[in-house]
Write a protein that holds these residues in place. Structure first.
Motif, mmCIF file in Angstrom:
data_model
loop_
_atom_site.group_PDB
_atom_site.id
_atom_site.type_symbol
_atom_site.label_atom_id
_atom_site.label_comp_id
_atom_site.label_asym_id
_atom_site.label_seq_id
_atom_site.Cartn_x
_atom_site.Cartn_y
_atom_site.Cartn_z
ATOM 1 N N LYS A 82 -62.072 -34.516 28.334
ATOM 2 C CA LYS A 82 -62.564 -35.279 27.184
ATOM 3 C C LYS A 82 -63.456 -34.424 26.291
ATOM 4 O O LYS A 82 -63.557 -34.671 25.094
ATOM 5 N N LYS A 83 -64.087 -33.398 26.873
ATOM 6 C CA LYS A 83 -64.971 -32.513 26.115
ATOM 7 C C LYS A 83 -64.230 -31.287 25.574
ATOM 8 O O LYS A 83 -64.851 -30.387 25.020
ATOM 9 N N GLY A 84 -62.902 -31.241 25.775
ATOM 10 C CA GLY A 84 -62.105 -30.168 25.189
ATOM 11 C C GLY A 84 -61.638 -29.080 26.129
ATOM 12 O O GLY A 84 -60.967 -28.137 25.702
ATOM 13 N N THR A 85 -61.973 -29.165 27.404
ATOM 14 C CA THR A 85 -61.508 -28.168 28.374
ATOM 15 C C THR A 85 -60.048 -28.451 28.717
ATOM 16 O O THR A 85 -59.664 -29.594 28.922
ATOM 17 N N THR A 86 -59.236 -27.406 28.774
ATOM 18 C CA THR A 86 -57.851 -27.535 29.196
ATOM 19 C C THR A 86 -57.808 -27.457 30.719
ATOM 20 O O THR A 86 -58.291 -26.480 31.294
ATOM 21 N N VAL A 87 -57.260 -28.477 31.359
ATOM 22 C CA VAL A 87 -57.173 -28.512 32.818
ATOM 23 C C VAL A 87 -55.707 -28.357 33.204
ATOM 24 O O VAL A 87 -54.857 -29.112 32.744
ATOM 25 N N ILE A 88 -55.441 -27.365 34.044
ATOM 26 C CA ILE A 88 -54.064 -27.049 34.431
ATOM 27 C C ILE A 88 -53.929 -27.140 35.943
ATOM 28 O O ILE A 88 -54.638 -26.452 36.681
ATOM 29 N N GLY A 89 -53.026 -27.996 36.383
ATOM 30 C CA GLY A 89 -52.735 -28.134 37.802
ATOM 31 C C GLY A 89 -51.561 -27.256 38.199
ATOM 32 O O GLY A 89 -50.583 -27.153 37.465
ATOM 33 N N LEU A 90 -51.679 -26.626 39.336
ATOM 34 C CA LEU A 90 -50.632 -25.730 39.843
ATOM 35 C C LEU A 90 -50.050 -26.266 41.138
ATOM 36 O O LEU A 90 -50.790 -26.763 41.989
ATOM 37 N N ARG A 91 -48.735 -26.146 41.279
ATOM 38 C CA ARG A 91 -48.111 -26.492 42.562
ATOM 39 C C ARG A 91 -48.348 -25.386 43.573
ATOM 40 O O ARG A 91 -48.623 -25.636 44.728
ATOM 41 N N ASN A 92 -48.224 -24.122 43.116
ATOM 42 C CA ASN A 92 -48.474 -22.971 43.982
ATOM 43 C C ASN A 92 -49.636 -22.198 43.371
ATOM 44 O O ASN A 92 -49.449 -21.460 42.410
ATOM 45 N N ILE A 93 -50.823 -22.356 43.913
ATOM 46 C CA ILE A 93 -52.016 -21.768 43.306
ATOM 47 C C ILE A 93 -52.038 -20.244 43.359
ATOM 48 O O ILE A 93 -52.863 -19.623 42.696
ATOM 49 N N MET A 94 -51.129 -19.641 44.104
ATOM 50 C CA MET A 94 -51.077 -18.182 44.191
ATOM 51 C C MET A 94 -49.990 -17.580 43.303
ATOM 52 O O MET A 94 -49.810 -16.373 43.286
ATOM 53 N N SER A 95 -49.278 -18.394 42.561
ATOM 54 C CA SER A 95 -48.142 -17.915 41.781
ATOM 55 C C SER A 95 -48.566 -17.465 40.382
ATOM 56 O O SER A 95 -48.912 -18.283 39.531
ATOM 57 N N ALA A 96 -48.510 -16.150 40.159
ATOM 58 C CA ALA A 96 -48.816 -15.609 38.829
ATOM 59 C C ALA A 96 -47.802 -16.126 37.814
ATOM 60 O O ALA A 96 -48.153 -16.440 36.675
ATOM 61 N N GLN A 97 -46.543 -16.243 38.229
ATOM 62 C CA GLN A 97 -45.488 -16.730 37.335
ATOM 63 C C GLN A 97 -45.777 -18.165 36.885
ATOM 64 O O GLN A 97 -45.660 -18.491 35.714
ATOM 65 N N GLU A 98 -46.198 -19.023 37.821
ATOM 66 C CA GLU A 98 -46.511 -20.405 37.463
ATOM 67 C C GLU A 98 -47.734 -20.463 36.549
ATOM 68 O O GLU A 98 -47.755 -21.228 35.583
ATOM 69 N N MET A 99 -48.751 -19.651 36.832
ATOM 70 C CA MET A 99 -49.938 -19.617 35.975
ATOM 71 C C MET A 99 -49.557 -19.255 34.540
ATOM 72 O O MET A 99 -49.968 -19.908 33.591
ATOM 73 N N GLU A 100 -48.763 -18.207 34.422
ATOM 74 C CA GLU A 100 -48.344 -17.759 33.091
ATOM 75 C C GLU A 100 -47.524 -18.840 32.384
ATOM 76 O O GLU A 100 -47.746 -19.135 31.213
ATOM 77 N N GLN A 101 -46.608 -19.447 33.110
ATOM 78 C CA GLN A 101 -45.771 -20.507 32.532
ATOM 79 C C GLN A 101 -46.620 -21.685 32.073
ATOM 80 O O GLN A 101 -46.427 -22.224 30.980
ATOM 81 N N LYS A 102 -47.568 -22.098 32.895
ATOM 82 C CA LYS A 102 -48.430 -23.236 32.535
ATOM 83 C C LYS A 102 -49.315 -22.895 31.332
ATOM 84 O O LYS A 102 -49.604 -23.754 30.506
ATOM 85 N N MET A 103 -49.743 -21.631 31.229
ATOM 86 C CA MET A 103 -50.532 -21.221 30.072
ATOM 87 C C MET A 103 -49.695 -21.336 28.797
ATOM 88 O O MET A 103 -50.197 -21.763 27.754
ATOM 89 N N LYS A 104 -48.404 -20.990 28.897
ATOM 90 C CA LYS A 104 -47.504 -21.149 27.750
ATOM 91 C C LYS A 104 -47.338 -22.627 27.416
ATOM 92 O O LYS A 104 -47.416 -23.015 26.242
ATOM 93 N N GLU A 105 -47.086 -23.447 28.422
ATOM 94 C CA GLU A 105 -46.879 -24.880 28.206
ATOM 95 C C GLU A 105 -48.075 -25.555 27.548
ATOM 96 O O GLU A 105 -47.922 -26.501 26.791
ATOM 97 N N HIS A 106 -49.282 -25.070 27.858
ATOM 98 C CA HIS A 106 -50.507 -25.655 27.310
ATOM 99 C C HIS A 106 -50.971 -24.970 26.028
ATOM 100 O O HIS A 106 -52.067 -25.241 25.537
ATOM 101 N N GLY A 107 -50.152 -24.054 25.509
ATOM 102 C CA GLY A 107 -50.467 -23.408 24.242
ATOM 103 C C GLY A 107 -51.580 -22.380 24.301
ATOM 104 O O GLY A 107 -52.152 -22.020 23.277
ATOM 105 N N ILE A 108 -51.903 -21.895 25.501
ATOM 106 C CA ILE A 108 -52.956 -20.893 25.638
ATOM 107 C C ILE A 108 -52.423 -19.526 25.249
ATOM 108 O O ILE A 108 -53.136 -18.701 24.686
ATOM 109 N N ILE A 109 -51.149 -19.288 25.562
ATOM 110 C CA ILE A 109 -50.477 -18.053 25.144
ATOM 111 C C ILE A 109 -49.181 -18.427 24.449
ATOM 112 O O ILE A 109 -48.662 -19.527 24.628
ATOM 113 N N ASP A 110 -48.661 -17.486 23.672
ATOM 114 C CA ASP A 110 -47.376 -17.702 22.984
ATOM 115 C C ASP A 110 -46.210 -17.443 23.894
ATOM 116 O O ASP A 110 -46.277 -16.705 24.819
#
Length: 101
Positions: A73-101
């Motif tokens: 509500k204060k503007g922080t982007t919260v991203i949930g991961l299925r596999n918290i150790m997956s660099a690929q999932e982190m990168e994908q979720k960052m794209k989905e949330h508009g953090i990276i292009d």
């Protein structure tokens, strides 16, 4: 591309092993993408819940995202991961949330 100087928080249940490994994975993703973060912090969910609104992005296990509704509500982007150790999932979720292009 993500803005430099963004701050990232990674949380796990106890704030020990898993969140430290998550932080290391997060740093690898940021390095790969050439993003210079102002801060990458790891902690337990209890600390993260109260500190989350001080960060731009919070990563946690998918089943814990509801704990961060106030920060969202204060503007922080919260991203949930299925596999918290997956660099690929982190990168994908960052794209989905508009953090990276």
């Amino acid at each position: 591309m993500a803005k430099d100087n963004m701050s990232f928080l990674v949380c796990c249940a106890n704030g020990a092993g898993s969140s430290l490994m998550m932080k290391m994975t997060m740093q690898k993703v940021l390095d790969k993408l050439g993003i210079k973060a102002s801060k990458v912090h790891h902690c337990a969910l209890s600390e993260g819940k109260s500190a989350a609104s001080q960060f731009d992005v919070v990563f946690c296990a998918q089943n814990f995202t509801n704990m961060f509704k106030d920060a969202e509500k204060k503007g922080t982007t919260v991203i949930g991961l299925r596999n918290i150790m997956s660099a690929q999932e982190m990168e994908q979720k960052m794209k989905e949330h508009g953090i990276i292009d």
